[in-house]
Design a protein around this motif. Structure first.
Motif, PDB file in Angstrom:
ATOM      1  N   VAL A  61      11.893  14.737  12.482  1.00  0.00           N
ATOM      2  CA  VAL A  61      11.604  13.915  11.303  1.00  0.00           C
ATOM      3  C   VAL A  61      12.885  13.697  10.492  1.00  0.00           C
ATOM      4  O   VAL A  61      13.168  12.585  10.047  1.00  0.00           O
ATOM      5  N   LYS A  62      13.661  14.741  10.333  1.00  0.00           N
ATOM      6  CA  LYS A  62      14.937  14.600   9.596  1.00  0.00           C
ATOM      7  C   LYS A  62      15.810  13.546  10.271  1.00  0.00           C
ATOM      8  O   LYS A  62      16.348  12.648   9.610  1.00  0.00           O
ATOM      9  N   ARG A  63      15.908  13.652  11.596  1.00  0.00           N
ATOM     10  CA  ARG A  63      16.774  12.703  12.307  1.00  0.00           C
ATOM     11  C   ARG A  63      16.232  11.278  12.252  1.00  0.00           C
ATOM     12  O   ARG A  63      16.985  10.316  12.096  1.00  0.00           O
ATOM     13  N   MET A  64      14.915  11.149  12.387  1.00  0.00           N
ATOM     14  CA  MET A  64      14.346   9.795  12.376  1.00  0.00           C
ATOM     15  C   MET A  64      14.487   9.152  11.001  1.00  0.00           C
ATOM     16  O   MET A  64      14.760   7.958  10.895  1.00  0.00           O
ATOM     17  N   VAL A  73       3.472  10.637   7.923  1.00  0.00           N
ATOM     18  CA  VAL A  73       3.922  11.805   8.704  1.00  0.00           C
ATOM     19  C   VAL A  73       5.432  12.056   8.507  1.00  0.00           C
ATOM     20  O   VAL A  73       5.889  13.196   8.504  1.00  0.00           O
ATOM     21  N   PHE A  74       6.186  10.977   8.263  1.00  0.00           N
ATOM     22  CA  PHE A  74       7.643  11.125   8.053  1.00  0.00           C
ATOM     23  C   PHE A  74       7.956  11.615   6.630  1.00  0.00           C
ATOM     24  O   PHE A  74       9.058  12.056   6.351  1.00  0.00           O
ATOM     25  N   ALA A  75       6.966  11.503   5.741  1.00  0.00           N
ATOM     26  CA  ALA A  75       7.140  12.038   4.391  1.00  0.00           C
ATOM     27  C   ALA A  75       6.585  13.454   4.310  1.00  0.00           C
ATOM     28  O   ALA A  75       6.852  14.189   3.377  1.00  0.00           O
ATOM     29  N   HIS A 104       0.856  -1.200   0.000  1.00  0.00           N
ATOM     30  CA  HIS A 104       0.000   0.000   0.000  1.00  0.00           C
ATOM     31  C   HIS A 104       0.883   1.239   0.000  1.00  0.00           C
ATOM     32  O   HIS A 104       1.847   1.328   0.758  1.00  0.00           O
ATOM     33  N   LEU A 105       0.544   2.170  -0.870  1.00  0.00           N
ATOM     34  CA  LEU A 105       1.295   3.431  -0.957  1.00  0.00           C
ATOM     35  C   LEU A 105       0.331   4.590  -0.687  1.00  0.00           C
ATOM     36  O   LEU A 105      -0.752   4.648  -1.267  1.00  0.00           O
ATOM     37  N   THR A 106       0.736   5.476   0.220  1.00  0.00           N
ATOM     38  CA  THR A 106      -0.048   6.689   0.505  1.00  0.00           C
ATOM     39  C   THR A 106       0.792   7.894   0.098  1.00  0.00           C
ATOM     40  O   THR A 106       1.917   8.055   0.592  1.00  0.00           O
ATOM     41  N   SER A 107       0.273   8.733  -0.782  1.00  0.00           N
ATOM     42  CA  SER A 107       1.058   9.898  -1.200  1.00  0.00           C
ATOM     43  C   SER A 107       0.784  11.062  -0.235  1.00  0.00           C
ATOM     44  O   SER A 107      -0.219  11.055   0.486  1.00  0.00           O
ATOM     45  N   VAL A 108       1.664  12.055  -0.229  1.00  0.00           N
ATOM     46  CA  VAL A 108       1.481  13.176   0.709  1.00  0.00           C
ATOM     47  C   VAL A 108       0.275  14.040   0.348  1.00  0.00           C
ATOM     48  O   VAL A 108      -0.115  14.898   1.139  1.00  0.00           O
ATOM     49  N   GLY A 161      17.128   2.584  -1.679  1.00  0.00           N
ATOM     50  CA  GLY A 161      17.431   4.017  -1.646  1.00  0.00           C
ATOM     51  C   GLY A 161      16.385   4.867  -0.952  1.00  0.00           C
ATOM     52  O   GLY A 161      16.172   6.020  -1.319  1.00  0.00           O
ATOM     53  N   LEU A 162      15.726   4.288   0.062  1.00  0.00           N
ATOM     54  CA  LEU A 162      14.765   5.057   0.863  1.00  0.00           C
ATOM     55  C   LEU A 162      14.972   4.705   2.336  1.00  0.00           C
ATOM     56  O   LEU A 162      15.358   3.575   2.645  1.00  0.00           O
ATOM     57  N   PRO A 163      14.656   5.649   3.249  1.00  0.00           N
ATOM     58  CA  PRO A 163      14.648   5.284   4.665  1.00  0.00           C
ATOM     59  C   PRO A 163      13.493   4.325   4.937  1.00  0.00           C
ATOM     60  O   PRO A 163      12.452   4.419   4.265  1.00  0.00           O
ATOM     61  N   GLY A 164      13.661   3.442   5.906  1.00  0.00           N
ATOM     62  CA  GLY A 164      12.564   2.526   6.205  1.00  0.00           C
ATOM     63  C   GLY A 164      12.851   1.693   7.424  1.00  0.00           C
ATOM     64  O   GLY A 164      13.872   1.857   8.097  1.00  0.00           O
ATOM     65  N   LYS A 165      11.900   0.791   7.713  1.00  0.00           N
ATOM     66  CA  LYS A 165      12.078  -0.122   8.851  1.00  0.00           C
ATOM     67  C   LYS A 165      11.370  -1.427   8.542  1.00  0.00           C
ATOM     68  O   LYS A 165      10.262  -1.426   7.991  1.00  0.00           O
ATOM     69  N   SER A 166      12.016  -2.515   8.929  1.00  0.00           N
ATOM     70  CA  SER A 166      11.393  -3.821   8.728  1.00  0.00           C
ATOM     71  C   SER A 166      11.098  -4.475  10.068  1.00  0.00           C
ATOM     72  O   SER A 166      11.570  -4.025  11.118  1.00  0.00           O
ATOM     73  N   GLY A 167      10.328  -5.547  10.029  1.00  0.00           N
ATOM     74  CA  GLY A 167      10.030  -6.321  11.232  1.00  0.00           C
ATOM     75  C   GLY A 167      10.004  -7.795  10.889  1.00  0.00           C
ATOM     76  O   GLY A 167       9.780  -8.155   9.717  1.00  0.00           O
ATOM     77  N   VAL A 168      10.201  -8.650  11.896  1.00  0.00           N
ATOM     78  CA  VAL A 168      10.254 -10.087  11.608  1.00  0.00           C
ATOM     79  C   VAL A 168       8.879 -10.693  11.296  1.00  0.00           C
ATOM     80  O   VAL A 168       8.784 -11.865  10.949  1.00  0.00           O
ATOM     81  N   GLY A 169       7.825  -9.881  11.377  1.00  0.00           N
ATOM     82  CA  GLY A 169       6.508 -10.334  10.915  1.00  0.00           C
ATOM     83  C   GLY A 169       6.421 -10.286   9.391  1.00  0.00           C
ATOM     84  O   GLY A 169       5.408 -10.670   8.811  1.00  0.00           O
ATOM     85  N   GLY A 170       7.473  -9.758   8.741  1.00  0.00           N
ATOM     86  CA  GLY A 170       7.502  -9.705   7.269  1.00  0.00           C
ATOM     87  C   GLY A 170       7.074  -8.364   6.693  1.00  0.00           C
ATOM     88  O   GLY A 170       6.943  -8.213   5.478  1.00  0.00           O
ATOM     89  N   GLY A 171       6.862  -7.392   7.566  1.00  0.00           N
ATOM     90  CA  GLY A 171       6.480  -6.058   7.082  1.00  0.00           C
ATOM     91  C   GLY A 171       7.692  -5.176   6.851  1.00  0.00           C
ATOM     92  O   GLY A 171       8.725  -5.340   7.517  1.00  0.00           O
ATOM     93  N   ILE A 172       7.578  -4.270   5.880  1.00  0.00           N
ATOM     94  CA  ILE A 172       8.581  -3.217   5.674  1.00  0.00           C
ATOM     95  C   ILE A 172       7.815  -1.928   5.364  1.00  0.00           C
ATOM     96  O   ILE A 172       6.873  -1.939   4.569  1.00  0.00           O
ATOM     97  N   VAL A 173       8.224  -0.844   6.007  1.00  0.00           N
ATOM     98  CA  VAL A 173       7.669   0.469   5.657  1.00  0.00           C
ATOM     99  C   VAL A 173       8.815   1.326   5.161  1.00  0.00           C
ATOM    100  O   VAL A 173       9.909   1.293   5.740  1.00  0.00           O
ATOM    101  N   ALA A 174       8.599   2.098   4.106  1.00  0.00           N
ATOM    102  CA  ALA A 174       9.630   3.006   3.617  1.00  0.00           C
ATOM    103  C   ALA A 174       8.990   4.365   3.350  1.00  0.00           C
ATOM    104  O   ALA A 174       7.772   4.474   3.169  1.00  0.00           O
ATOM    105  N   VAL A 175       9.849   5.371   3.345  1.00  0.00           N
ATOM    106  CA  VAL A 175       9.373   6.751   3.247  1.00  0.00           C
ATOM    107  C   VAL A 175      10.150   7.481   2.167  1.00  0.00           C
ATOM    108  O   VAL A 175      11.385   7.379   2.114  1.00  0.00           O
ATOM    109  N   TYR A 176       9.433   8.196   1.316  1.00  0.00           N
ATOM    110  CA  TYR A 176      10.097   9.076   0.359  1.00  0.00           C
ATOM    111  C   TYR A 176       9.694  10.501   0.747  1.00  0.00           C
ATOM    112  O   TYR A 176       8.564  10.924   0.479  1.00  0.00           O
ATOM    113  N   PRO A 177      10.602  11.250   1.414  1.00  0.00           N
ATOM    114  CA  PRO A 177      10.222  12.566   1.925  1.00  0.00           C
ATOM    115  C   PRO A 177       9.587  13.443   0.845  1.00  0.00           C
ATOM    116  O   PRO A 177      10.057  13.502  -0.297  1.00  0.00           O
TER     117      PRO A 177
END
Ligand code: GLU
Length: 305
Positions: A228-231, A208-210, A41-45, A252-268
């Motif tokens: 937000v910049k630091r995170m 919110v991070f984008a 799922h992608l949510t644009s700003v 080439g994006l900031p993000g975070k993964s979890g062992v449940g198989g999810g990944i979230v990434a952010v394009y500011p």
């Protein structure tokens, strides 16, 4: 940009590529998940939503919760007091490594590995009257969704084991870097990891991070631009265990993964995107999730680099 068309291409390619990996089993409740789930799922700003597959189905977000813990801690504690207890360097070690922690006298490398998140949970416990409730309220506010909740079965399943995390927190307590009762901090940490969210809900939370710290629905500034910049910088350098370099290289994006198989990434200033596929590579990151995001930045021809 035709994001829906691009997501459709990604879905087709992933199905064709038959990517491998293994579902996490060290938390017994996670082993019950169907391995072939796949959603994005992608949510644009500007509030557009694009998706495919199992993007509405909730799963265990596990370490992705560490980002929300850090965000809340930054709102509750002075920055210097946080950064004297947790560093901001990539670990280059697995998420549950004890070795580095001993060498570095109980100061975790960063807030997105287990030891760092445990210190952040300790900070939250010092500042919050009802940590479980206030943390959940914060995530619900960021997500704009009051139905998000902990999964008690997943939390109990991890509490029944969790020996490495227990070793880690006791080591840090020995070094004086944990102020509260270690078992209570662990319980709170396991609850945060047990949050159950869908790709849609994760993308809507991370936008919110984008969006420079502002909620999309009313432009309320929940996090400062500096935070937000630091995170985003910490997600870029530390969000993927000992594979943060590989993720930067391929996606080439900031993000975070979890062992449940999810990944979230952010394009500011552009979008947030979440992907879920439970089969993990040997570093603990979703194999198809990484590939999906690599395809996204390749096909769109844009990343923060
Ligand atoms: N609750 C998990 C643990 O502490 C989170 C691991 C992860 O997703 O990286 O082991």
């Amino acid at each position: 940009m035709d994001y829906q068309g691009i997501l459709n291409v990604i879905e087709d390619k992933l199905v064709g590529e038959k990517l491998d990996g293994a579902v996490a089993t060290y938390i017994p409740e996670l082993a019950k998940v169907k391995p072939d789930k796949l959603g994005m799922h992608l949510t644009s700003v500007i509030g557009e939503e694009f998706h495919f597959g199992d993007s509405e189905e909730r799963f265990s977000i596990q370490s992705i919760s560490k980002v929300m813990s850090l965000a809340l801690a930054l709102l509750k504690e002075d920055d210097e007091k946080i950064w004297e207890r947790v560093d901001v360097e990539p670990s280059g070690d697995p998420f549950n490594s004890l070795v580095q922690l001993e060498y570095e006298h109980g100061i975790p490398r960063n807030p997105l590995i287990n030891s760092g998140a445990l210190v952040i949970c300790d900070i939250l416990m010092t500042h919050l009257k009802d940590p479980q409730k206030e943390y959940l309220d914060f995530v619900r506010r960021m997500a704009g969704n009051s139905t998000i909740n902990y999964n008690k079965k997943v939390a109990a399943s991890e509490k029944a084991g969790g020996y490495s995390n227990r070793a880690m927190i006791n080591l840090m307590k020995g070094y004086g870097n944990i102020q509260n009762d270690p078992e209570e901090v662990l319980n709170f940490y396991f609850d945060t990891c047990s949050l159950s969210m869908s790709c849609r809900e994760l993308a809507q939370t991370f936008v919110v991070f984008a969006n420079q710290g502002k909620l999309l629905k009313d432009e309320e500034q929940v996090l400062s631009e500096v935070h937000v910049k630091r995170m985003n910088a910490i997600m870029q350098t530390c969000g993927f265990y000992d594979e943060a370099g590989e993720f930067s290289f391929r996606v080439g994006l900031p993000g975070k993964s979890g062992v449940g198989g999810g990944i979230v990434a952010v394009y500011p200033n552009m979008y947030s995107v979440a992907v879920w596929s439970p089969k993990l590579n040997e570093k603990g990151n979703s194999t198809a999730g990484m590939r999906a995001l690599e395809l996204l930045t390749e096909i769109t021809g844009s990343s923060i680099f």
